[in-house]
Design a protein around this motif. Sequence first.
Motif, PDB file in Angstrom:
ATOM      1  N   ALA A 107      -2.723  -5.012 -13.406  1.00  0.00           N
ATOM      2  CA  ALA A 107      -2.136  -3.682 -13.313  1.00  0.00           C
ATOM      3  C   ALA A 107      -2.302  -3.045 -14.680  1.00  0.00           C
ATOM      4  O   ALA A 107      -2.033  -3.663 -15.700  1.00  0.00           O
ATOM      5  CB  ALA A 107      -0.671  -3.748 -12.903  1.00  0.00           C
ATOM      6  N   ALA A 112      -3.896   2.676 -11.560  1.00  0.00           N
ATOM      7  CA  ALA A 112      -5.195   2.735 -10.905  1.00  0.00           C
ATOM      8  C   ALA A 112      -5.038   2.768  -9.394  1.00  0.00           C
ATOM      9  O   ALA A 112      -5.256   1.792  -8.711  1.00  0.00           O
ATOM     10  CB  ALA A 112      -6.059   1.561 -11.331  1.00  0.00           C
ATOM     11  N   VAL A 113      -4.588   3.884  -8.895  1.00  0.00           N
ATOM     12  CA  VAL A 113      -4.532   4.083  -7.454  1.00  0.00           C
ATOM     13  C   VAL A 113      -5.281   5.376  -7.139  1.00  0.00           C
ATOM     14  O   VAL A 113      -5.419   6.235  -7.993  1.00  0.00           O
ATOM     15  CB  VAL A 113      -3.062   4.179  -6.947  1.00  0.00           C
ATOM     16  N   ASP A 114      -5.794   5.473  -5.919  1.00  0.00           N
ATOM     17  CA  ASP A 114      -6.497   6.681  -5.513  1.00  0.00           C
ATOM     18  C   ASP A 114      -5.457   7.714  -5.111  1.00  0.00           C
ATOM     19  O   ASP A 114      -4.714   7.520  -4.156  1.00  0.00           O
ATOM     20  CB  ASP A 114      -7.429   6.370  -4.340  1.00  0.00           C
ATOM     21  N   GLU A 115      -5.425   8.802  -5.837  1.00  0.00           N
ATOM     22  CA  GLU A 115      -4.314   9.736  -5.607  1.00  0.00           C
ATOM     23  C   GLU A 115      -4.460  10.556  -4.334  1.00  0.00           C
ATOM     24  O   GLU A 115      -3.497  11.161  -3.881  1.00  0.00           O
ATOM     25  CB  GLU A 115      -4.105  10.644  -6.816  1.00  0.00           C
ATOM     26  N   ASN A 116      -5.657  10.532  -3.751  1.00  0.00           N
ATOM     27  CA  ASN A 116      -5.818  11.227  -2.477  1.00  0.00           C
ATOM     28  C   ASN A 116      -5.558  10.332  -1.272  1.00  0.00           C
ATOM     29  O   ASN A 116      -5.571  10.799  -0.140  1.00  0.00           O
ATOM     30  CB  ASN A 116      -7.211  11.846  -2.377  1.00  0.00           C
ATOM     31  N   LEU A 117      -5.351   9.039  -1.525  1.00  0.00           N
ATOM     32  CA  LEU A 117      -4.977   8.145  -0.436  1.00  0.00           C
ATOM     33  C   LEU A 117      -3.459   7.968  -0.446  1.00  0.00           C
ATOM     34  O   LEU A 117      -2.812   8.130  -1.480  1.00  0.00           O
ATOM     35  CB  LEU A 117      -5.636   6.773  -0.600  1.00  0.00           C
ATOM     36  N   THR A 118      -2.902   7.595   0.708  1.00  0.00           N
ATOM     37  CA  THR A 118      -1.473   7.301   0.756  1.00  0.00           C
ATOM     38  C   THR A 118      -1.235   5.936   0.129  1.00  0.00           C
ATOM     39  O   THR A 118      -2.173   5.168  -0.106  1.00  0.00           O
ATOM     40  CB  THR A 118      -0.968   7.263   2.203  1.00  0.00           C
ATOM     41  N   GLU A 121      -2.536   3.317   2.478  1.00  0.00           N
ATOM     42  CA  GLU A 121      -4.012   3.274   2.497  1.00  0.00           C
ATOM     43  C   GLU A 121      -4.549   2.585   1.253  1.00  0.00           C
ATOM     44  O   GLU A 121      -5.505   1.813   1.314  1.00  0.00           O
ATOM     45  CB  GLU A 121      -4.589   4.695   2.601  1.00  0.00           C
ATOM     46  N   MET A 125      -6.653  -0.839   1.489  1.00  0.00           N
ATOM     47  CA  MET A 125      -8.010  -0.882   0.937  1.00  0.00           C
ATOM     48  C   MET A 125      -8.165  -2.096   0.018  1.00  0.00           C
ATOM     49  O   MET A 125      -9.142  -2.858   0.142  1.00  0.00           O
ATOM     50  CB  MET A 125      -8.297   0.403   0.161  1.00  0.00           C
ATOM     51  N   VAL A 126      -7.211  -2.287  -0.873  1.00  0.00           N
ATOM     52  CA  VAL A 126      -7.311  -3.411  -1.803  1.00  0.00           C
ATOM     53  C   VAL A 126      -7.319  -4.737  -1.035  1.00  0.00           C
ATOM     54  O   VAL A 126      -8.133  -5.624  -1.305  1.00  0.00           O
ATOM     55  CB  VAL A 126      -6.169  -3.370  -2.839  1.00  0.00           C
ATOM     56  N   ASP A 170       0.834   0.552  -8.298  1.00  0.00           N
ATOM     57  CA  ASP A 170      -0.234  -0.120  -9.046  1.00  0.00           C
ATOM     58  C   ASP A 170       0.067  -1.611  -9.159  1.00  0.00           C
ATOM     59  O   ASP A 170      -0.800  -2.453  -8.954  1.00  0.00           O
ATOM     60  CB  ASP A 170      -0.334   0.517 -10.438  1.00  0.00           C
ATOM     61  N   ALA A 173      -0.432  -3.245  -5.876  1.00  0.00           N
ATOM     62  CA  ALA A 173      -1.861  -3.469  -5.603  1.00  0.00           C
ATOM     63  C   ALA A 173      -2.346  -4.739  -6.307  1.00  0.00           C
ATOM     64  O   ALA A 173      -3.201  -5.456  -5.790  1.00  0.00           O
ATOM     65  CB  ALA A 173      -2.682  -2.261  -6.063  1.00  0.00           C
ATOM     66  N   ALA A 174      -1.778  -5.003  -7.485  1.00  0.00           N
ATOM     67  CA  ALA A 174      -2.178  -6.208  -8.226  1.00  0.00           C
ATOM     68  C   ALA A 174      -1.670  -7.474  -7.539  1.00  0.00           C
ATOM     69  O   ALA A 174      -2.171  -8.557  -7.790  1.00  0.00           O
ATOM     70  CB  ALA A 174      -1.660  -6.137  -9.654  1.00  0.00           C
TER      71      ALA A 174
END
Lengths: 346, 254
Positions: A107, A112-118, A121, A125-126, A170, A173-174
């Motif tokens: 992290a 580091a997340v895609d700001e246009n994805l929820t 999502e 994705m990860v 973030d 996601a890690a």
Amino acid sequence: MSIDSDPPAAAVTPGSQRPAIDPSDGTAAVSVTGLEKSYGSVRALAGVDLEVPQGTVMGLLGPNGAGKTTIIRILTTLLKPDAGSARVAGLDVVRDAARLRERIGLAGQYAAVDENLTGLENLTMVGRLYGERRAAAKRRGEELLERFELLEAANRPTKTYSGGMRRRLDLAAALVARPPVLFLDEPTTGLDPRSRLQLWETIEGLVSEGTTVLLTTQYLDEADRLSTEIAVIDHGRVIAGGTPDELKDRVGGERLEIRLEHPAQGEIAVQALATMADDPPLADGELVTVGVHRRGGAIVEAVRRLDGTGVGVEDIALRRPTLDDVFLALTGHAAETAEDDLQDAA
Amino acid sequence: MRRLVSDTLVIAERNLVRLPRAPELLLAFTVQPIMFVLLFRYVFGGAIKTPGYSYADFLIPGIIVQNIAFGGFVTALGLNEDLHKGLIDRFRSLPMARAAVLAGRTSADVVTNGLSAVILILTGLAIGFSFHTSVPEAIAGLGLLLLFGYAFSWVFAFLGMLVSTPEAANSVGFIAVFPLTFISSAFVPVQSMPSVLRAFAEVNPFTITVDAMRSLWLGAPAHNNIWGAVAWALGIIALFAPLAVARYRRAAGL
């Protein structure tokens, strides 16, 4: 997913503060020897050695540009070292990079997340990029969102999240693949105090479940609170290491701060307390500072002595040296940062 | 290999899902190409002589090729943004196929390029363009168009990984590709150019591709243009895909 089994109970010496893990027996989650890295003529790492036992937190503490992030980038396979070697979860960061990526979580300083994805999502994705099927990845994502109190925001694009929410996502996601070793590069930089505290508690929770954490920080209180051991980094080297307490001891023991009712009694107080300290106590107006080598009973002893000589005490407290004191003592400059860097560069 | 395909699909899906949520990008795929078609058709159209064809017929294959080549800009900007926001670091720390982030990007471009192409063809039909060939030929033309666009997506992928800011990607890409598209047969017959430009225009892959499109859509003499265009597209992919992936593997983040 887990690395070697826990160290056998016999390896824990009764009465010792920490489990006695011998790093050489393979239970070190992170083991770094002689790591060097240069960017052009700039020497980012000048030979770094580190050892992080399983289930502990190593805090890399240092000013901007000290080399902390470079260490993290090498250990997470994002960057190849020029010299030296590093093993994480038993795998070499260069030779076993592909397998290692399945066992670490990262992290970053920048969420580091895609700001246009929820939120959901992003986590799905990860999970799928770890090789999970869509349904399983989604389930794991929901589980993490719930744990990080983001379930209500699960279906909102993350650009609508607050800074603290993004950091939590973030971190989530890690954790998608339940990595045994977690790398956190300045996890709370830029967060408000409440979000910081929340994130600290989350990290402490992960550690209590057995995750090994290596984190970088510029914040002394953060390193102090979270770390089992701290490595102080400056100019690409580890200039000091140890538990937070050990580091503080190196600056000197604790200090007794006594506020007198009458400033005029300062001299009497100094004489009364002289035999408690190695160095003579200091009186500055109504404030008397005494360096004490033994914490236990110091306050009681001091009050007794002062009372016996008729000195009135308004307030008395034991102050432990902070990591600020440590940093200043070790590097000759304060921990904060930008101006020092400019001077170093010049 | 299986991992490469599945990871590529995950990334492509990501790029397509986020697209409707970034309206400024959607404008670039829809309104902007229509605007260019209308400007060329009605501002320059009267002044440009295109022997054998109406200007609408001449223009549409050319302007579509130009638009599709620029479709990859999204890839350059998107990758550069990912680099700066730390997403590339995240992807590189995952056990995913090393080429998948770029392949996913460029694959998503194929979908958006297809969308652009359909919008441009419909606009063309509305201003007087018509297909003079059979349905299979027209479809083959569309296929060639998408292949050419895919090749340029790899050029832009390399560019996006190379430059330091999205603004730089924008100007470098524009300066490098814009003249290339104009010194070609896309908008005017190359016979009308001064000899130096003409010599360049005749070997320009844009000219070859535009001429191939004209033979597939208008029945113009094909010569070697169709195979030439395919060869150029494959050659560009063979050169730029490895270059872009090499940059990705060494990406330094911020």
